[in-house]
Design a protein around this motif. Structure first.
Motif, PDB file in Angstrom:
ATOM      1  N   ALA A  80      -5.800  -3.951  20.184  1.00 26.44           N
ATOM      2  CA  ALA A  80      -6.856  -4.267  19.220  1.00 26.44           C
ATOM      3  C   ALA A  80      -8.234  -4.134  19.841  1.00 26.44           C
ATOM      4  CB  ALA A  80      -6.654  -5.679  18.672  1.00 26.44           C
ATOM      5  N   PHE A  81      -8.412  -4.663  21.046  1.00 23.49           N
ATOM      6  CA  PHE A  81      -9.727  -4.611  21.682  1.00 23.49           C
ATOM      7  C   PHE A  81     -10.061  -3.214  22.204  1.00 23.49           C
ATOM      8  CE2 PHE A  81      -9.499  -9.130  21.344  1.00 23.49           C
ATOM      9  CZ  PHE A  81     -10.822  -9.521  21.243  1.00 23.49           C
ATOM     10  N   GLN A  82      -9.058  -2.464  22.601  1.00 21.65           N
ATOM     11  CA  GLN A  82      -9.317  -1.085  23.013  1.00 21.65           C
ATOM     12  C   GLN A  82      -9.831  -0.267  21.832  1.00 21.65           C
ATOM     13  OE1 GLN A  82      -5.479  -0.197  24.723  1.00 21.65           O
ATOM     14  NE2 GLN A  82      -6.239  -0.377  26.814  1.00 21.65           N
ATOM     15  N   LYS A  83      -9.261  -0.499  20.647  1.00 23.14           N
ATOM     16  CA  LYS A  83      -9.734   0.193  19.446  1.00 23.14           C
ATOM     17  C   LYS A  83     -11.107  -0.308  19.033  1.00 23.14           C
ATOM     18  CE  LYS A  83      -5.091   0.973  17.531  1.00 23.14           C
ATOM     19  NZ  LYS A  83      -4.139   0.577  16.444  1.00 23.14           N
ATOM     20  N   ALA A  84     -11.282  -1.626  19.111  1.00 24.36           N
ATOM     21  CA  ALA A  84     -12.534  -2.233  18.657  1.00 24.36           C
ATOM     22  C   ALA A  84     -13.732  -1.756  19.460  1.00 24.36           C
ATOM     23  CB  ALA A  84     -12.433  -3.753  18.727  1.00 24.36           C
ATOM     24  N   MET A  85     -13.560  -1.616  20.766  1.00 25.85           N
ATOM     25  CA  MET A  85     -14.698  -1.280  21.617  1.00 25.85           C
ATOM     26  C   MET A  85     -15.163   0.164  21.436  1.00 25.85           C
ATOM     27  SD  MET A  85     -15.279  -4.166  22.677  1.00 25.85           S
ATOM     28  CE  MET A  85     -16.783  -3.704  23.541  1.00 25.85           C
ATOM     29  N   ILE A 142     -15.919   1.277  18.494  1.00 22.07           N
ATOM     30  CA  ILE A 142     -16.738   1.238  17.280  1.00 22.07           C
ATOM     31  C   ILE A 142     -18.193   0.928  17.638  1.00 22.07           C
ATOM     32  CG2 ILE A 142     -17.078   0.034  15.076  1.00 22.07           C
ATOM     33  CD1 ILE A 142     -14.059  -0.593  15.127  1.00 22.07           C
ATOM     34  N   PRO A 143     -19.130   1.696  17.155  1.00 14.87           N
ATOM     35  CA  PRO A 143     -20.548   1.403  17.432  1.00 14.87           C
ATOM     36  C   PRO A 143     -20.921  -0.019  17.018  1.00 14.87           C
ATOM     37  CG  PRO A 143     -20.303   3.550  16.393  1.00 14.87           C
ATOM     38  CD  PRO A 143     -18.966   2.898  16.327  1.00 14.87           C
ATOM     39  N   ARG A 144     -21.729  -0.675  17.831  1.00 16.79           N
ATOM     40  CA  ARG A 144     -22.222  -2.037  17.599  1.00 16.79           C
ATOM     41  C   ARG A 144     -21.157  -3.114  17.817  1.00 16.79           C
ATOM     42  NH1 ARG A 144     -27.772  -1.910  17.471  1.00 16.79           N
ATOM     43  NH2 ARG A 144     -28.497  -0.146  16.217  1.00 16.79           N
ATOM     44  N   SER A 145     -19.939  -2.716  18.204  1.00 19.49           N
ATOM     45  CA  SER A 145     -18.877  -3.716  18.374  1.00 19.49           C
ATOM     46  C   SER A 145     -19.213  -4.716  19.470  1.00 19.49           C
ATOM     47  CB  SER A 145     -17.542  -3.036  18.676  1.00 19.49           C
ATOM     48  OG  SER A 145     -17.609  -2.285  19.873  1.00 19.49           O
ATOM     49  N   ASN A 146     -19.821  -4.258  20.550  1.00 22.55           N
ATOM     50  CA  ASN A 146     -20.146  -5.151  21.657  1.00 22.55           C
ATOM     51  C   ASN A 146     -21.109  -6.255  21.207  1.00 22.55           C
ATOM     52  OD1 ASN A 146     -20.018  -5.629  24.681  1.00 22.55           O
ATOM     53  ND2 ASN A 146     -22.226  -5.488  24.364  1.00 22.55           N
ATOM     54  N   GLU A 147     -22.143  -5.870  20.458  1.00 20.40           N
ATOM     55  CA  GLU A 147     -23.116  -6.848  19.985  1.00 20.40           C
ATOM     56  C   GLU A 147     -22.485  -7.827  19.003  1.00 20.40           C
ATOM     57  OE1 GLU A 147     -23.515  -3.518  20.139  1.00 20.40           O
ATOM     58  OE2 GLU A 147     -25.627  -2.944  20.057  1.00 20.40           O
ATOM     59  N   ILE A 148     -21.653  -7.293  18.094  1.00 19.67           N
ATOM     60  CA  ILE A 148     -21.016  -8.141  17.075  1.00 19.67           C
ATOM     61  C   ILE A 148     -20.070  -9.146  17.729  1.00 19.67           C
ATOM     62  CG2 ILE A 148     -19.397  -8.143  15.137  1.00 19.67           C
ATOM     63  CD1 ILE A 148     -20.596  -5.398  14.348  1.00 19.67           C
ATOM     64  N   ASP A 201      -6.483  -0.358  10.978  1.00 21.93           N
ATOM     65  CA  ASP A 201      -6.543   0.897  11.731  1.00 21.93           C
ATOM     66  C   ASP A 201      -7.388   0.778  12.997  1.00 21.93           C
ATOM     67  OD1 ASP A 201      -4.967   2.098   9.854  1.00 21.93           O
ATOM     68  OD2 ASP A 201      -6.629   2.988   8.744  1.00 21.93           O
ATOM     69  N   HIS A 202      -8.247  -0.233  13.043  1.00 16.50           N
ATOM     70  CA  HIS A 202      -9.118  -0.425  14.199  1.00 16.50           C
ATOM     71  C   HIS A 202      -8.838  -1.748  14.905  1.00 16.50           C
ATOM     72  CE1 HIS A 202     -11.264   2.586  11.748  1.00 16.50           C
ATOM     73  NE2 HIS A 202     -11.648   3.073  12.914  1.00 16.50           N
ATOM     74  N   GLY A 203      -7.641  -2.288  14.705  1.00  6.98           N
ATOM     75  CA  GLY A 203      -7.211  -3.452  15.458  1.00  6.98           C
ATOM     76  C   GLY A 203      -7.315  -4.793  14.764  1.00  6.98           C
ATOM     77  N   SER A 204      -8.038  -4.865  13.651  1.00 10.31           N
ATOM     78  CA  SER A 204      -8.200  -6.133  12.912  1.00 10.31           C
ATOM     79  C   SER A 204      -8.609  -7.278  13.836  1.00 10.31           C
ATOM     80  CB  SER A 204      -6.900  -6.514  12.182  1.00 10.31           C
ATOM     81  OG  SER A 204      -6.598  -5.609  11.168  1.00 10.31           O
TER      82      SER A 204
END
Length: 465
Positions: A305-310, A312-318, A364-367
């Motif tokens: 989940a976190f590999q997919k999430a990272m 995504i643009p702006r994921s780190n800030e969110i 699809d992006h890890g939820s």
């Protein structure tokens, strides 16, 4: 004393029966919809909110027959119809189909054709199948289910492609039109939070013909009842602070509550109702065991989940914002203000975050995240995800660029650290020889995360020892 197996009481992977907690407003709304002839039903909400459990228990209570189809991403309309016919043990008579003039449902898969015992020739195909003009498919399927006095339950409707959803929306109209002849005939579609909106958008005529039932995540009292009712069925008890921790960590998701309770019972070797009144009481060490085991069970899911999430643009800030705030999450405007204040970037607006937030909440992006429509807050999927995010963000900030092997190694270390915060509470992270944290502030932050998830406005009376 009735004796229950533990797998009847705590059921993380299947709908609850013995330990079903009725949610009265939802229950009444669903009952009205099921009893109204011709009314089609869409039940929607977050994964784990209890949609399937709610429906199946109500169908049993009302003694309604049903046939159930579980959707997958690659399912065609033909696949859905084939699934129903097979489950109803029904076949259409053979018919001649000219391949050059074939219309309607499309080409069946080999597996489906085989199930209908088809035979072929060089020019034409003779087969037991339901391929026909679209109107004929609708009418035949509707009458077949109607004659069986059944309801068609379609689970995971949101996974289907748009063209398949569109055909099902049209099929709902056929079911509705035949309700005078078959009063129990209806489709009940279960899906993610946008399912009801999709049905209406695909066919505007369905706007007043569909009962849209939103199933929110469980509140604290409802999760608490799962623990209390389950322990009563097993003739054991749990200390109040343990119940509180289970409530907090479940984050409104019944399946997490069931899993933690199941693992706590395993910790004290409870496999069925205690016939001997042994006085078993679940305590902190049992909860810590359950939390540690749970993290191990979902470790691959967490990493993926976190590999997919990272990506995504702006994921780190969110994720940074949500990790620093309460477990109940924050509103969109709070996210915007946090990012604008804490990151050196061009000032953003709410519109900037809509797409990344949608992706971070998508399977699809890890939820990694979820959106609560009642509070209008974005939050982590559950406290375990928040803990992992907190550890991940601290470690990833130490090195801006990581190779694939370094990322995998870091994730494995994070899983061990997350487990350790529960499995070895007497030896905190500061005493661990392979700790990830290099300074005292990091250690203090990690210790606070171990299992201190007390919500700011909990509805349960919490006590401290």
């Amino acid at each position: 004393m009735a004796i229950y197996n533990i797998n009847e009481v705590f059921t993380p992977t299947r709908p609850a029966r013995k330990n079903f907690i009725k949610r009265k407003p939802l229950d009444k709304r669903l009952q009205r919809a099921l009893k109204t002839p011709g009314m089609q039903v869409v039940i929607y909400g977050h994964s784990g909110s209890g949609k399937t459990t709610l429906l199946l228990n109500k169908l049993k209570e009302l003694n309604l027959k049903f046939v159930k189809t579980n959707c997958t991403a690659n399912m065609t309309f033909d696949d859905l119809l084939s699934n129903v016919y097979i489950k109803l043990d029904k076949e259409l008579p053979p018919k001649k189909i000219d391949k050059e003039k074939q219309v309607g449902g499309g080409k069946l898969s080999l597996a489906t054709i085989a199930s209908f015992n088809s035979s072929t020739t060089s020019e034409n195909t003779t087969e037991r199948s339901f391929i026909s003009p679209f109107s004929s498919i609708e009418l035949t399927l509707s009458k077949t289910i109607g004659e069986k006095e059944s309801i068609w339950v379609i689970e995971d409707f949101h996974k289907l492609e748009v063209d398949v959803k569109s055909k099902l929306a049209q099929l709902m109209k056929v079911f509705m039109d035949l309700s005078d002849e078959y009063s129990k005939l209806k489709i009940v579609a279960l899906g993610a939070k946008n399912t009801a909106r999709e049905v209406v958008e695909l066919d505007s005529e369905m706007q007043n013909r569909v009962s849209e039932i939103y199933v929110p995540l469980m509140n604290d009292e409802e999760i608490c009842k799962i623990v209390e009712n389950g322990t009563n069925l097993l003739n054991i008890s749990a200390k109040e602070h343990v119940i509180n921790d289970v409530v907090d960590h479940s984050h409104g998701v019944a399946s997490i509550c069931h899993q933690l309770c199941l693992l706590m019972c395993k910790s004290v070797d409870i496999d069925s109702t205690d016939e001997y009144d042994s006085g078993v009481e679940l305590d902190f060490e049992d909860f810590n065991f359950a939390a540690s085991e749970y993290i191990q069970q979902v470790s691959d899911t967490l990493k993926s989940a976190f590999q997919k999430a990272m990506k995504i643009p702006r994921s780190n800030e969110i994720l940074s914002c949500l990790a620093e705030n309460d477990i109940d999450g924050v509103e969109l405007q709070d996210l915007v203000e946090y990012i604008n204040e804490n990151f050196d970037a061009v000032e953003i607006t709410q519109t900037t975050l809509e797409e990344p937030l949608s992706k971070l909440s998508c399977a699809d992006h890890g939820s990694v995240l979820m959106y609560n429509e009642q509070s209008e807050n974005y939050s982590f999927k559950d406290p375990f995800y928040r803990l992992f995010a907190k550890l991940f963000l601290k470690e990833s900030h130490k090195k801006k660029r990581l190779s694939a092997s370094e990322v995998n190694k870091m994730f494995n270390q994070l899983i061990l650290s997350a487990k350790r915060s529960y499995s070895n509470p007497s030896n905190n992270l500061a005493n661990s020889t392979d700790t990830l944290f290099n300074d005292k502030s990091d250690i203090d932050d990690a210790e606070k995360l171990s299992n201190k998830w007390k919500k700011s406005q909990s509805r349960i009376n919490r006590t401290t020892e």
